[in-house]
Motif scaffolding. Structure first.
Motif, PDB file in Angstrom:
ATOM      1  N   THR A 190      -9.144  -0.467  -0.312  1.00 13.95           N
ATOM      2  CA  THR A 190      -8.475  -1.762  -0.108  1.00 13.95           C
ATOM      3  C   THR A 190      -7.109  -1.809  -0.801  1.00 13.95           C
ATOM      4  O   THR A 190      -6.361  -2.763  -0.610  1.00 13.95           O
ATOM      5  CB  THR A 190      -9.316  -2.946  -0.660  1.00 13.95           C
ATOM      6  OG1 THR A 190      -9.337  -2.866  -2.106  1.00 13.95           O
ATOM      7  CG2 THR A 190     -10.743  -2.920  -0.137  1.00 13.95           C
ATOM      8  N   PHE A 191      -6.792  -0.803  -1.619  1.00 12.75           N
ATOM      9  CA  PHE A 191      -5.534  -0.826  -2.362  1.00 12.75           C
ATOM     10  C   PHE A 191      -4.356  -0.610  -1.409  1.00 12.75           C
ATOM     11  O   PHE A 191      -4.478   0.065  -0.389  1.00 12.75           O
ATOM     12  CB  PHE A 191      -5.504   0.262  -3.452  1.00 12.75           C
ATOM     13  CG  PHE A 191      -6.567   0.113  -4.516  1.00 12.75           C
ATOM     14  CD1 PHE A 191      -7.352  -1.034  -4.609  1.00 12.75           C
ATOM     15  CD2 PHE A 191      -6.772   1.134  -5.443  1.00 12.75           C
ATOM     16  CE1 PHE A 191      -8.333  -1.158  -5.597  1.00 12.75           C
ATOM     17  CE2 PHE A 191      -7.752   1.017  -6.432  1.00 12.75           C
ATOM     18  CZ  PHE A 191      -8.530  -0.129  -6.505  1.00 12.75           C
ATOM     19  N   LYS A 192      -3.221  -1.178  -1.785  1.00 14.60           N
ATOM     20  CA  LYS A 192      -2.037  -1.094  -0.913  1.00 14.60           C
ATOM     21  C   LYS A 192      -1.578   0.340  -0.697  1.00 14.60           C
ATOM     22  O   LYS A 192      -1.070   0.677   0.374  1.00 14.60           O
ATOM     23  CB  LYS A 192      -0.918  -1.942  -1.512  1.00 14.60           C
ATOM     24  CG  LYS A 192      -1.292  -3.410  -1.396  1.00 14.60           C
ATOM     25  CD  LYS A 192      -0.191  -4.366  -1.764  1.00 14.60           C
ATOM     26  CE  LYS A 192      -0.650  -5.798  -1.543  1.00 14.60           C
ATOM     27  NZ  LYS A 192      -1.967  -6.103  -2.187  1.00 14.60           N
ATOM     28  N   ASN A 193      -1.738   1.190  -1.733  1.00 13.35           N
ATOM     29  CA  ASN A 193      -1.263   2.578  -1.606  1.00 13.35           C
ATOM     30  C   ASN A 193      -2.348   3.527  -1.091  1.00 13.35           C
ATOM     31  O   ASN A 193      -2.195   4.745  -1.158  1.00 13.35           O
ATOM     32  CB  ASN A 193      -0.724   3.061  -2.961  1.00 13.35           C
ATOM     33  CG  ASN A 193      -1.801   3.014  -4.049  1.00 13.35           C
ATOM     34  OD1 ASN A 193      -2.927   2.563  -3.786  1.00 13.35           O
ATOM     35  ND2 ASN A 193      -1.469   3.467  -5.246  1.00 13.35           N
ATOM     36  N   GLU A 221      -9.185  -5.151  -3.891  1.00  8.82           N
ATOM     37  CA  GLU A 221      -8.247  -6.258  -3.719  1.00  8.82           C
ATOM     38  C   GLU A 221      -8.994  -7.435  -3.079  1.00  8.82           C
ATOM     39  O   GLU A 221      -9.890  -7.196  -2.269  1.00  8.82           O
ATOM     40  CB  GLU A 221      -7.092  -5.811  -2.796  1.00  8.82           C
ATOM     41  CG  GLU A 221      -6.163  -4.779  -3.400  1.00  8.82           C
ATOM     42  CD  GLU A 221      -5.309  -5.317  -4.542  1.00  8.82           C
ATOM     43  OE1 GLU A 221      -5.411  -6.523  -4.883  1.00  8.82           O
ATOM     44  OE2 GLU A 221      -4.540  -4.524  -5.100  1.00  8.82           O
ATOM     45  N   PRO A 222      -8.716  -8.679  -3.391  1.00  4.97           N
ATOM     46  CA  PRO A 222      -7.631  -9.142  -4.247  1.00  4.97           C
ATOM     47  C   PRO A 222      -8.069  -9.399  -5.687  1.00  4.97           C
ATOM     48  O   PRO A 222      -7.407 -10.134  -6.395  1.00  4.97           O
ATOM     49  CB  PRO A 222      -7.245 -10.458  -3.571  1.00  4.97           C
ATOM     50  CG  PRO A 222      -8.556 -11.001  -3.085  1.00  4.97           C
ATOM     51  CD  PRO A 222      -9.398  -9.802  -2.736  1.00  4.97           C
ATOM     52  N   ARG A 239     -12.120  -3.707   5.207  1.00  2.00           N
ATOM     53  CA  ARG A 239     -11.134  -2.634   5.398  1.00  2.00           C
ATOM     54  C   ARG A 239     -11.683  -1.600   6.390  1.00  2.00           C
ATOM     55  O   ARG A 239     -10.952  -1.075   7.230  1.00  2.00           O
ATOM     56  CB  ARG A 239     -10.834  -1.974   4.047  1.00  2.00           C
ATOM     57  CG  ARG A 239      -9.626  -1.108   4.031  1.00  2.00           C
ATOM     58  CD  ARG A 239      -8.362  -1.961   3.983  1.00  2.00           C
ATOM     59  NE  ARG A 239      -7.170  -1.113   4.007  1.00  2.00           N
ATOM     60  CZ  ARG A 239      -6.552  -0.771   5.135  1.00  2.00           C
ATOM     61  NH1 ARG A 239      -6.986  -1.194   6.297  1.00  2.00           N
ATOM     62  NH2 ARG A 239      -5.472  -0.008   5.084  1.00  2.00           N
TER      63      ARG A 239
END
Ligand SMILES: [Zn+2]
Length: 266
Positions: A190-193, A221-222, A239
């Motif tokens: 779920t992390f942006k990267n 996240e979140p 996700r």
């Protein structure tokens, strides 16, 4: 409504000592009806089984074993204790041996000891006909070599176990899948990267994916930065639904069925 199984949550850890029942209630409210507590050493495994015994009707089950970080605490006595505990609870509270494996990222235990302890616990799982929960961090070559070695002289179950929080490459994933293992996916997708784990998820057959929070670590996240909790499992599922391009309900059903097959749950 579909249900979820959190296949890896350390709810016996100190982090939940004050509010375990509250955490469990919130998990149930979020649709998580089964939570597997993996053991990391002998006392921790005992705690996991104690909770599974007390809360079995509330969906708590356990795996027992010694984590590579704690491999230096393994002894013939611990091996005997694990075997006896598994024999007492196999088929009910104890559904796997784990978490076991190798961790060359932290090297908290010497590598030769990690390897020996991993080998012994794989053999224990063979003796008991239980699947394994594997922790592999930057040690895939040796992990697979030891699995192959034990497989060659003992034979593995059709579904030998799961590589928990799989962090390897797509190429490595393919090898692990070929051995019959399932892959565990956690908050980091779920992390942006997120990149590598999502690439692996995209190539992993849907019937080999299980979801886990690894609570209290790896918070999705979140809520990143706070204590993790099984109630957050559907955030990881969301996700997966994006990657699979399907509904959340489909992910819940598929991953629940996978976990049931892997751990022989009813
Ligand atoms: Zn863990």
């Amino acid at each position: 409504m579909a249900f979820w199984i959190d296949t890896h949550a350390h709810l016996q850890s100190e982090s939940y000592a004050a509010d375990f029942e509250d955490v469990l209630t919130k998990a149930h409210a979020a649709g998580i009806n089964t939570i597997l507590l993996p053991g990391t050493d002998w006392p921790d495994s005992q705690l996991a089984v104690e909770l599974a015994t007390r809360y079995f009707e509330h969906g708590i089950i356990a795996a027992i074993g010694v984590h590579p970080h704690d491999a230096k605490t393994f002894s013939p006595q611990v091996a005997m204790n694990l075997r006896e505990l598994a024999l007492q609870h196999r088929g009910r509270e104890v559904v796997a041996i784990g978490e076991i494996g190798l961790d060359y990222h932290y090297d908290f235990s010497p590598r030769d000891i990690q390897k020996q302890v991993f080998r012994e616990q794989l053999e224990l799982a063979c003796d008991l006909d239980l699947p394994v929960v594997i922790h592999d961090r930057e040690a895939t070559a040796d992990t697979l070599a030891i699995i192959a070695e034990v497989a060659a002289h003992r034979g593995l179950r059709d579904i030998p176990g799961v590589f928990h929080c799989f962090s390897g490459s797509v190429e490595t994933a393919k090898i692990v899948l070929k051995h019959g293992f399932y892959l565990g996916f956690d908050g980091p997708i779920t992390f942006k990267n997120a990149k590598k784990a999502l690439d692996v998820l995209a190539v992993c057959p849907r019937d080999r994916v299980v979801l886990e929070t690894d609570s209290p670590y790896l918070t999705p996240e979140p809520h990143r930065g706070h204590r993790n909790s099984p109630a957050y499992l559907p955030l990881i599922g969301a996700r997966v639904a994006e990657v699979w391009d399907c509904s959340l309900e489909t992910v819940a059903k598929q991953t629940t069925r996978n976990a049931q097959q892997l751990f022989l749950l009813k």
